[in-house]
Every structure is written in structure tokens, then in C-alpha cells.
Design a protein around this motif. Structure first.
Motif, PDB file in Angstrom:
ATOM      1  N   LEU A 101      37.145  47.384  36.173  1.00  0.00           N
ATOM      2  CA  LEU A 101      37.833  46.527  35.202  1.00  0.00           C
ATOM      3  C   LEU A 101      39.026  45.839  35.863  1.00  0.00           C
ATOM      4  O   LEU A 101      39.243  44.635  35.684  1.00  0.00           O
ATOM      5  CB  LEU A 101      38.309  47.354  34.001  1.00  0.00           C
ATOM      6  N   ALA A 102      39.786  46.604  36.629  1.00  0.00           N
ATOM      7  CA  ALA A 102      40.958  46.036  37.306  1.00  0.00           C
ATOM      8  C   ALA A 102      40.537  45.046  38.383  1.00  0.00           C
ATOM      9  O   ALA A 102      41.095  43.947  38.490  1.00  0.00           O
ATOM     10  CB  ALA A 102      41.798  47.159  37.912  1.00  0.00           C
ATOM     11  N   ASN A 103      39.555  45.415  39.179  1.00  0.00           N
ATOM     12  CA  ASN A 103      39.109  44.564  40.282  1.00  0.00           C
ATOM     13  C   ASN A 103      38.543  43.240  39.788  1.00  0.00           C
ATOM     14  O   ASN A 103      38.670  42.208  40.454  1.00  0.00           O
ATOM     15  CB  ASN A 103      38.064  45.315  41.109  1.00  0.00           C
ATOM     16  N   ASP A 104      37.913  43.286  38.596  1.00  0.00           N
ATOM     17  CA  ASP A 104      37.281  42.077  38.050  1.00  0.00           C
ATOM     18  C   ASP A 104      38.221  41.267  37.156  1.00  0.00           C
ATOM     19  O   ASP A 104      37.789  40.312  36.504  1.00  0.00           O
ATOM     20  CB  ASP A 104      36.016  42.452  37.272  1.00  0.00           C
ATOM     21  N   LYS A 109      48.821  43.738  35.196  1.00  0.00           N
ATOM     22  CA  LYS A 109      49.775  44.452  36.026  1.00  0.00           C
ATOM     23  C   LYS A 109      50.958  44.818  35.141  1.00  0.00           C
ATOM     24  O   LYS A 109      51.454  43.968  34.390  1.00  0.00           O
ATOM     25  CB  LYS A 109      50.236  43.582  37.194  1.00  0.00           C
ATOM     26  N   VAL A 110      51.367  46.068  35.199  1.00  0.00           N
ATOM     27  CA  VAL A 110      52.461  46.507  34.336  1.00  0.00           C
ATOM     28  C   VAL A 110      53.549  47.187  35.162  1.00  0.00           C
ATOM     29  O   VAL A 110      53.293  47.737  36.243  1.00  0.00           O
ATOM     30  CB  VAL A 110      51.968  47.467  33.233  1.00  0.00           C
ATOM     31  N   THR A 111      54.745  47.143  34.647  1.00  0.00           N
ATOM     32  CA  THR A 111      55.873  47.828  35.267  1.00  0.00           C
ATOM     33  C   THR A 111      56.270  48.983  34.367  1.00  0.00           C
ATOM     34  O   THR A 111      56.607  48.784  33.192  1.00  0.00           O
ATOM     35  CB  THR A 111      57.072  46.873  35.442  1.00  0.00           C
ATOM     36  N   LEU A 112      56.188  50.190  34.892  1.00  0.00           N
ATOM     37  CA  LEU A 112      56.513  51.377  34.118  1.00  0.00           C
ATOM     38  C   LEU A 112      57.938  51.826  34.385  1.00  0.00           C
ATOM     39  O   LEU A 112      58.393  51.832  35.530  1.00  0.00           O
ATOM     40  CB  LEU A 112      55.550  52.511  34.464  1.00  0.00           C
ATOM     41  N   THR A 113      58.607  52.253  33.331  1.00  0.00           N
ATOM     42  CA  THR A 113      59.959  52.801  33.475  1.00  0.00           C
ATOM     43  C   THR A 113      59.928  54.045  34.353  1.00  0.00           C
ATOM     44  O   THR A 113      60.791  54.245  35.203  1.00  0.00           O
ATOM     45  CB  THR A 113      60.541  53.161  32.094  1.00  0.00           C
ATOM     46  N   GLY A 114      58.879  54.853  34.143  1.00  0.00           N
ATOM     47  CA  GLY A 114      58.749  56.102  34.912  1.00  0.00           C
ATOM     48  C   GLY A 114      57.790  55.971  36.073  1.00  0.00           C
ATOM     49  O   GLY A 114      57.051  56.912  36.385  1.00  0.00           O
ATOM     50  N   ARG A 123      47.632  56.124  41.568  1.00  0.00           N
ATOM     51  CA  ARG A 123      47.731  54.771  41.021  1.00  0.00           C
ATOM     52  C   ARG A 123      47.100  53.772  41.980  1.00  0.00           C
ATOM     53  O   ARG A 123      47.046  53.994  43.190  1.00  0.00           O
ATOM     54  CB  ARG A 123      49.175  54.393  40.731  1.00  0.00           C
ATOM     55  N   TRP A 124      46.644  52.676  41.410  1.00  0.00           N
ATOM     56  CA  TRP A 124      46.079  51.590  42.219  1.00  0.00           C
ATOM     57  C   TRP A 124      46.802  50.312  41.829  1.00  0.00           C
ATOM     58  O   TRP A 124      46.746  49.873  40.675  1.00  0.00           O
ATOM     59  CB  TRP A 124      44.581  51.452  41.979  1.00  0.00           C
ATOM     60  N   ARG A 125      47.510  49.741  42.835  1.00  0.00           N
ATOM     61  CA  ARG A 125      48.346  48.573  42.596  1.00  0.00           C
ATOM     62  C   ARG A 125      49.276  48.894  41.423  1.00  0.00           C
ATOM     63  O   ARG A 125      49.855  49.957  41.334  1.00  0.00           O
ATOM     64  CB  ARG A 125      47.494  47.336  42.364  1.00  0.00           C
ATOM     65  N   SER A 126      49.407  47.972  40.513  1.00  0.00           N
ATOM     66  CA  SER A 126      50.218  48.220  39.307  1.00  0.00           C
ATOM     67  C   SER A 126      49.345  48.091  38.072  1.00  0.00           C
ATOM     68  O   SER A 126      49.798  47.672  37.007  1.00  0.00           O
ATOM     69  CB  SER A 126      51.376  47.215  39.237  1.00  0.00           C
ATOM     70  N   GLU A 127      48.056  48.508  38.225  1.00  0.00           N
ATOM     71  CA  GLU A 127      47.099  48.285  37.143  1.00  0.00           C
ATOM     72  C   GLU A 127      46.371  49.540  36.671  1.00  0.00           C
ATOM     73  O   GLU A 127      46.090  49.672  35.479  1.00  0.00           O
ATOM     74  CB  GLU A 127      46.078  47.228  37.582  1.00  0.00           C
ATOM     75  N   VAL A 128      46.041  50.444  37.573  1.00  0.00           N
ATOM     76  CA  VAL A 128      45.326  51.663  37.197  1.00  0.00           C
ATOM     77  C   VAL A 128      46.223  52.864  37.490  1.00  0.00           C
ATOM     78  O   VAL A 128      46.665  53.043  38.627  1.00  0.00           O
ATOM     79  CB  VAL A 128      43.998  51.803  37.972  1.00  0.00           C
ATOM     80  N   PRO A 314      39.815  65.833  45.811  1.00  0.00           N
ATOM     81  CA  PRO A 314      40.183  64.776  44.863  1.00  0.00           C
ATOM     82  C   PRO A 314      39.341  63.522  45.093  1.00  0.00           C
ATOM     83  O   PRO A 314      39.101  63.121  46.229  1.00  0.00           O
ATOM     84  CB  PRO A 314      41.658  64.508  45.186  1.00  0.00           C
ATOM     85  N   ILE A 315      38.867  62.936  44.003  1.00  0.00           N
ATOM     86  CA  ILE A 315      38.164  61.668  44.096  1.00  0.00           C
ATOM     87  C   ILE A 315      39.230  60.586  44.248  1.00  0.00           C
ATOM     88  O   ILE A 315      40.089  60.434  43.386  1.00  0.00           O
ATOM     89  CB  ILE A 315      37.313  61.405  42.841  1.00  0.00           C
ATOM     90  N   ARG A 316      39.188  59.877  45.354  1.00  0.00           N
ATOM     91  CA  ARG A 316      40.256  58.926  45.671  1.00  0.00           C
ATOM     92  C   ARG A 316      40.225  57.710  44.748  1.00  0.00           C
ATOM     93  O   ARG A 316      39.160  57.133  44.493  1.00  0.00           O
ATOM     94  CB  ARG A 316      40.148  58.479  47.125  1.00  0.00           C
ATOM     95  N   LEU A 317      41.394  57.332  44.273  1.00  0.00           N
ATOM     96  CA  LEU A 317      41.533  56.164  43.415  1.00  0.00           C
ATOM     97  C   LEU A 317      41.753  54.942  44.299  1.00  0.00           C
ATOM     98  O   LEU A 317      42.879  54.508  44.555  1.00  0.00           O
ATOM     99  CB  LEU A 317      42.715  56.365  42.453  1.00  0.00           C
TER     100      LEU A 317
END
Length: 344
Positions: A101-104, A109-114, A123-128, A314-317
């Protein structure tokens, strides 16, 4: 007045979703009917498991309510990629489908406070964003294994099934990778970890293994004695749902135990991405992580028990998850799966 309202599925489908709606399993609204705004969440995690987290969020944000919709991981992907539904947050155990979903281009892209609460591997980029871990385990029936040595590895399991066909014929369960996105992920990752997987699949096929949509049904079947074992089960569900006197026993195999991430994304089509981001921020906060561990029984990102598992894998993200989502790769994998499971 706070209450919980189970919304009419038909009304929801007509008023919110496209005509060719994805298949909803369950939906529920948490919080005050007169709330200022409602966060729309689509998730593969059962509402009963997620209830403590949602209640914790609403306690912190009493002006908001949460409409929580559950569906299979495959249906979730369909809802976002093909039907342009307007959820504010999407939660799924199918890491690969979330990555797609992110790749397509279907996520924001979101900015999290935490943001610092999420390690780089989650995490992957700022999306997943990963917010909880999940061991993939073996579940066995104690009554059927009373005189059998419990397997420690997949080779042990293979030998047990080959040597005791009378116990295991028609009494093994696993995910159906054709209908379960999470099941497809577990199977493809298994095939990458070891050649034992295909030998295991062939023996399962000879023993007429039953295929399931979801972990909860496999748990019930093993606990009742209908199944002697279930392979590739969500460990947290088994640990949370089984009573102390259960017939079912959880085994984390020592050759490797796959660890997936439950991930969340904010869809591009969201009408209130700020609210989706707000809920995600709560999920990764210290309070949210504590509730996940202690009340929801979904292992947090820093869960101690997970860190102790022998040979955890771990399954790598990362973009490697997209390999088996290629149409040709997927078709080839499922053909090989069919050849192993459905032998003439």
C-alpha cells in the motif's frame, strides 16, 4: 453518556462504502455518541483484543469516538487499494500488504510526536509503523501428544507426522495462503528460511491438512481435540484465548520462530489523517505500549518475552516483503503450494 454501539452493517455499507464493498467481519463504535469527531479505523486485530487500547485512548481524548471495523488482511488491502475507502488508520498483521500500500502510493507520510518510540527496524520511511510484535508458533493438542515427544524443531515435527499418520490424518490445520494475507506472508517467509518448509507441506498434504482463514478457528479446533496440531498460529492470540486448563499447548520452535510486526498506516484517502496520526501516536506511546502488553496481550515493541525466544527471526519491514507479491512470483508459489497440499 458513554456507550458502545454496534452499528448496522447494511447501513454502513450503503452510506460509507462503495457498492462493491469489501467484506466486513465486525464493527463497533466506542465512545460518546455526541463526540466532536470519530476516528475511522480498519483493522485485522479482533475488537476484543484491541478494546483496552481504544478505551485507553478515549479516556485521554474524551471528545473523540472510534469506529472500529475488522476485516481479513486481504480484504483490508482491497478496501484501500481498490475501493478508495476513507479510513483514517489501517492496522494489519500482513506486513507485506501494508508495505505494498505504501509503495504503491496509497498511504500518507506522517510525523509522529513519539517518533523516537519506534525503533528503526519497526518503521519504513514515514509511512509504515510497527507497534506490536507477534511470534508465529505451533499449537498442539496435549491429549494427542501425551505419549509423543514434543517437537523442538521443524525436523522433529516432520518426523512425528511421518511416523504417526494415524494420529495426524485429517487433524492438522494451517492458514490458507490463498485467502489469508497473513497466512501467505507466513508461508512465503517460511520458504525463505528453510527448505524444510516444502517437505513439511508435502507431508501435510499426504495427511489431508485442513486450511483455515484465521488463527482463532485453529485455536478452538486444537483446544477441542478436533485438530492434533496447528502450524503457524499467532502466538499472542493463543496465549490470550486459552484457559489455564486448556488442551492446547503453545510451542515456539527452536530452529527459528518468525516474529511479525503488527503495522499501521494512514491512508492517503483519509478524511481526517490528523486523527489517524493521533491514534497511532497513542499506540506507540509508553502508555499505549503498556496497555498492549498487559491488557490487550499483544506483545509491545519492547516485550521481554519476545526477546528471550530462541532463534527468533523477525520478518524485516523493508522492500524485500514485496518480492512474493509480484503476480508471477505469487502464482508460482501458490502452484507449488497446491502441488504439495493437494496430491492425487
Amino acid at each position: 453518556m458513554r456507550n458502545i454501539t454496534i452499528t448496522c452493517l447494511l447501513i454502513y455499507v450503503i452510506n460509507i462504502l462503495p457498492v462493491a464493498a469489501f467484506e466486513i467481519e465486525f464493527e463497533e463504535t466506542f465512545g460518546d455518541n455526541n463526540s466532536v469527531s470519530t476516528i475511522q479505523i480498519l483493522s485485522s486485530t479482533d475488537s476484543e483484543r484491541f478494546r483496552p487500547v481504544i478505551n485507553g485512548f478515549i479516556k485521554r481524548n474524551p471528545e473523540l469516538s472510534v469506529h472500529y471495523v475488522t476485516a481479513s488482511t486481504t480484504e483490508i488491502y482491497t478496501a484501500i487499494a481498490n475501493e478508495n475507502t476513507t479510513f483514517d488508520l489501517v492496522i494489519s498483521s500482513a506486513m507485506d500488504l501494508q508495505m505494498k500500500l505504501a509503495n504503491d502510493g496509497f498511504t500518507k507520510k506522517v510525523t509522529l510526536t513519539g517518533n523516537g518510540n519506534v525503533p528503526n527496524w519497526a518503521r519504513w520511511r514515514s509511512e509504515v509503523f510497527g507497534f506490536a510484535q507477534e511470534p508465529i508458533v505451533l499449537l498442539v493438542s496435549k491429549q494427542d501428544f501425551f505419549d509423543l515427544k514434543l517437537p523442538k524443531t521443524r525436523r522433529d515435527l516432520l518426523a512425528l507426522m511421518r511416523n504417526n499418520p494415524d494420529i495426524f490424518i485429517n487433524r492438522i490445520g494451517t492458514y490458507d495462503p490463498k485467502i489469508s494475507g497473513a497466512g501467505y506472508l507466513f508461508s512465503t517467509q517460511d520458504s525463505r528460511q528453510s527448505d524444510t518448509f516444502w517437505r513439511l507441506a508435502e507431508v501435510m498434504g499426504r495427511l489431508n491438512t485442513k486450511l483455515y482463514c484465521c488463527t482463532s478457528k485453529m485455536i478452538k479446533a486444537v483446544d477441542s481435540g478436533e485438530l492434533a496440531l496447528a502450524y503457524n498460529v499467532l502466538g499472542s492470540y493463543a496465549n490470550a484465548e486459552l484457559p489455564l486448563d486448556s488442551n492446547a499447548q503453545v510451542i515456539a520452535l527452536e530452529d527459528y520462530t518468525q516474529i511479525l510486526l503488527r503495522t499501521a498506516v494512514v491512508p492517503l484517502a483519509s478524511k481526517r489523517p490528523d486523527l489517524g496520526t493521533r491514534f497511532l501516536d497513542y499506540l506507540i506511546s509508553a502508555e499505549g505500549q503498556d496497555i498492549l502488553d498487559k491488557l490487550a496481550k499483544l506483545p509491545s515493541l519492547n516485550n521481554f518475552e519476545i526477546s528471550k525466544l530462541a532463534n527468533r527471526k523477525p520478518i524485516r519491514l523493508d522492500s524485500g516483503l514485496l518480492v512474493f507479491l509480484d503476480k508471477l512470483k505469487r502464482s508460482a508459489f501458490l502452484r507449488e503450494w497446491d502441488a504439495a497440499l493437494f496430491q492425487n
